[in-house]
Every structure is written in structure tokens, then in C-alpha cells.
Write a protein that holds these residues in place. Structure first.
Motif, PDB file in Angstrom:
ATOM      1  N   ASN B 134      42.374  37.360  58.303  1.00  0.00           N
ATOM      2  CA  ASN B 134      42.762  36.164  58.320  1.00  0.00           C
ATOM      3  C   ASN B 134      43.292  36.136  57.331  1.00  0.00           C
ATOM      4  OD1 ASN B 134      42.731  33.489  58.232  1.00  0.00           O
ATOM      5  ND2 ASN B 134      42.350  34.138  60.673  1.00  0.00           N
ATOM      6  N   ARG B 135      44.505  35.330  57.724  1.00  0.00           N
ATOM      7  CA  ARG B 135      45.264  34.809  56.165  1.00  0.00           C
ATOM      8  C   ARG B 135      44.346  33.472  55.425  1.00  0.00           C
ATOM      9  NH1 ARG B 135      51.089  33.940  56.862  1.00  0.00           N
ATOM     10  NH2 ARG B 135      51.015  33.673  53.979  1.00  0.00           N
ATOM     11  N   PHE B 137      41.188  33.040  55.703  1.00  0.00           N
ATOM     12  CA  PHE B 137      40.148  33.715  55.314  1.00  0.00           C
ATOM     13  C   PHE B 137      40.434  33.812  53.435  1.00  0.00           C
ATOM     14  CE2 PHE B 137      36.801  36.863  53.699  1.00  0.00           C
ATOM     15  CZ  PHE B 137      35.760  35.577  53.699  1.00  0.00           C
ATOM     16  N   ASN B 138      41.349  34.329  54.023  1.00  0.00           N
ATOM     17  CA  ASN B 138      41.648  35.572  51.909  1.00  0.00           C
ATOM     18  C   ASN B 138      42.366  34.419  51.276  1.00  0.00           C
ATOM     19  OD1 ASN B 138      41.516  37.679  53.852  1.00  0.00           O
ATOM     20  ND2 ASN B 138      43.435  38.042  53.963  1.00  0.00           N
ATOM     21  N   ILE B 141      39.453  32.141  49.877  1.00  0.00           N
ATOM     22  CA  ILE B 141      38.464  32.744  48.963  1.00  0.00           C
ATOM     23  C   ILE B 141      39.477  32.937  47.142  1.00  0.00           C
ATOM     24  CG2 ILE B 141      38.184  35.511  47.772  1.00  0.00           C
ATOM     25  CD1 ILE B 141      36.343  34.223  49.702  1.00  0.00           C
ATOM     26  N   GLY B 173      44.119  29.282  59.412  1.00  0.00           N
ATOM     27  CA  GLY B 173      42.189  30.112  59.274  1.00  0.00           C
ATOM     28  C   GLY B 173      41.967  29.570  60.679  1.00  0.00           C
TER      29      GLY B 173
END
Lengths: 189, 189
Positions: B134-135, B137-138, B141, B173
Motif C-alpha cells: 500500500n503506497r 502506508f509507505n 511512514i 491509503g
């Protein structure tokens, strides 16, 4: 079986799509599967002109592998994985995949990108793995998004974004992300 | 038991560090664990002045949780998770963690950041989950890395980077990443 059982959440799920041409050649490409309700079987995809799109339009099912191998992602973004990369071709399973799924596709908007409605019809979890968060892996995925766009339009502002990702991969990635980065950089030279 | 058994690879492994103050107060913070050989028990960490560092310097073990909950990451980046977030305090396990580990820490460089040598002494896998990439979520971070730096130095160039991440979280997301993003944005206002 619902999407959540196979690792999908609401939002856009990045996976490796696998399709077959009329003459049986396997095609692999990273795509995003758009999910509103992960407790259902229904999803969407937007496909630009590509082998994936042509194969689906000429009758291929859309298969999906969930996988975290940065080299598989990188090769699939630019070309196709050869059959040697697969542990099975029916259903198509790339070595190291955590799960596979099969979707029925119906084109609902004929444009570029075309809109497809997807219905999960089969799938299985193959293995589960534990992994820490790796900013290098994440940055590689981001760099692939930029690099595939760059190859289409040669927009040089994307090179700055790719370079920001490069420095994160070099700092945080494992050997495998660094090897994938080299493959990516070779493709945009 | 070696690091690879608990989901670590070579490179920098982003995890939630948990330490205790002398008077028993639990502290949570995202940190990177630097690994050269995941088939060993040995790793490194670089800690800036923080509660995590002070607790380790005053005798706390360094506990680690591997977890993918974006809200846990976001709250830990800016403040501490209260005890209600834990399913156990001995060992400390945040609800939803996939694994916990315990490290012995030895300070090898007294600077800012200070260098610590870590040795894995205990740990267990609690559960494994399957998740697509999942871009959102990335990007969350990544936004947390920029936002915690921004709070330290108010370097406005970081706001552009946070905004690039914001648009990816909003596009890709799940609801949970979007909720975490709101918490992040409230902290940098």
C-alpha cells in the motif's frame, strides 16, 4: 471468499497482475487494484494501453500475485517475467508469492485509462511471512511508479523524484532492493 | 534465534522501539535497526537525544514490536502510546503487533546521534498477516520521518516533502492511513 481474506484493504492495493495473450504468452505488470469494501468480492482497476489491458480485452482473466520481492516488481514494471520465474502457470504463481487471486474483468469505461470492474472468483494464501517495514523497499516501489511514467513522457521532473527514492533505497534497502534499483536505473538511462 | 527469524533483513529495519524509564513509564518511538547480517543476533542503532535514548542509557532494555498499524506509528512518532494500547507489558506488546524482540544495548559512541550495539536476546512471532503493498502506508511512514525532523528544525523544505506524501496517502491509503495522516498534520500545524 472476500478480498480481505487475501490481504486486500480499502484504498489502492499494489500487486503484480498476470495475464495471458491469445497465443498463451504470460504477461506480468504491477498495477493498483482499487477497493472500496474489502469485505466484498468487488474491486476496480484503471488500465492504460498496455499488454495487460490488451490481454484482458481479448478475454484473459486477470490473475494477481501478492509478493514482496523487489526484483520481481522491477522486472515486471519494464518487461515480462519469463516462465522460469513461476512455480506454477495454472494458476500463475511467481516463486515467492504469498497469495494468488483470479478476477473476472468487465470493461466499464473505454478510455485511456480504461475502467474495469473486477470480481474475485478464486484465490488462495500460499504462505505468510513476517517482515519489518523497509523504507528502501517502499522507495523502490515509488521509484518504479515514477520510472514507468518517465519512460512514457520523458518528464525530467520525475528524475528528481527517482533520485530521492534512489538515495533512500541505497541507505535503507537490503541487498535485494539495491540490486532491483540497479535494474531500474538501467531502464531509464 | 537470529534476526531473520523475526522478520529482519539486512539494511535498516523500521520498527517501534519500547523502553521504560527508571520509574516504570513506558515509552514508544519508531526507530531504525541497522542490520548487516540478518543470520546473526547483532545489529546497531543510532539514537538522537530522546526518551528512548535516555531510557536505554539509564538501564532499560530495548524492546521492539513489528507492527503495521499506521495509527500506532503516528502516535509513537510524536508522543507515547498509553498502556491501554498494549496487550502485554511484560514483554511489552502493542495490540496488533506481529512480533516482539528484546535487545541488549551497549553504547559505543557518545555523540548525537549516539551509536549503540544491539544483541537480540529474546523474541517471538505472535501472528502473521497477509497484506498487499500500500503506497499510502509507505508514504505515511515517509511523512513521519519528515514531520519529526520538521518539528526539530522547522526546515520548511520538509513541508513540500510531507505534502507529496499527503497526496499519496489520500489517493492510495485505507481509512486507517487517512486517519493517521490527520493526526500527523495536527502535529505539524
Amino acid at each position: 471468499m472476500k478480498l480481505a481474506d487475501l490481504g486486500f484493504t480499502d484504498g489502492i492495493n499494489e500487486i503484480i497482475a498476470i495475464t495471458f495473450s491469445k497465443d498463451g504468452k504470460v504477461n506480468t505488470a504491477p498495477i493498483g487494484i482499487i477497493v472500496e469494501d474489502a469485505d466484498s468480492k468487488f474491486a476496480k482497476a484503471r488500465l492504460y494501453h498496455s499488454h495487460t489491458r490488451r490481454n484482458v480485452e481479448t478475454g484473459s482473466k486477470l490473475w494477481v500475485n501478492i509478493i514482496y520481492d523487489p526484483i520481481v516488481w522491477t522486472i515486471s514494471a519494464f518487461e515480462d517475467l519469463s516462465e522460469d520465474w513461476f512455480e506454477s502457470l495454472n494458476p500463475p504463481i511467481i516463486r515467492g508469492s504469498l497469495a494468488w487471486c483470479e478476477f473476472e474483468c468487465e470493461k466499464v469505461k473505454d478510455d485511456n485509462p480504461a475502467g474495469f470492474k473486477l470480481k474475485l472468483i478464486d484465490g488462495a494464501i500460499l504462505r505468510k511471512e513476517l517482515r519489518t517495514v523497509n523504507r528502501g523497499f517502499n522507495a523502490l516501489i515509488e521509484a518504479l511508479v515514477h520510472a514507468t511514467r518517465y519512460i512514457m513522457n520523458r518528464d525530467s521532473s520525475l528524475l528528481r523524484k527517482i533520485d530521492e527514492c534512489r538515495s533512500i533505497v541505497e541507505k535503507c534497502g537490503s541487498r535485494r532492493e539495491k540490486k532491483a534499483l540497479k535494474i531500474l536505473l538501467d531502464h531509464i538511462r
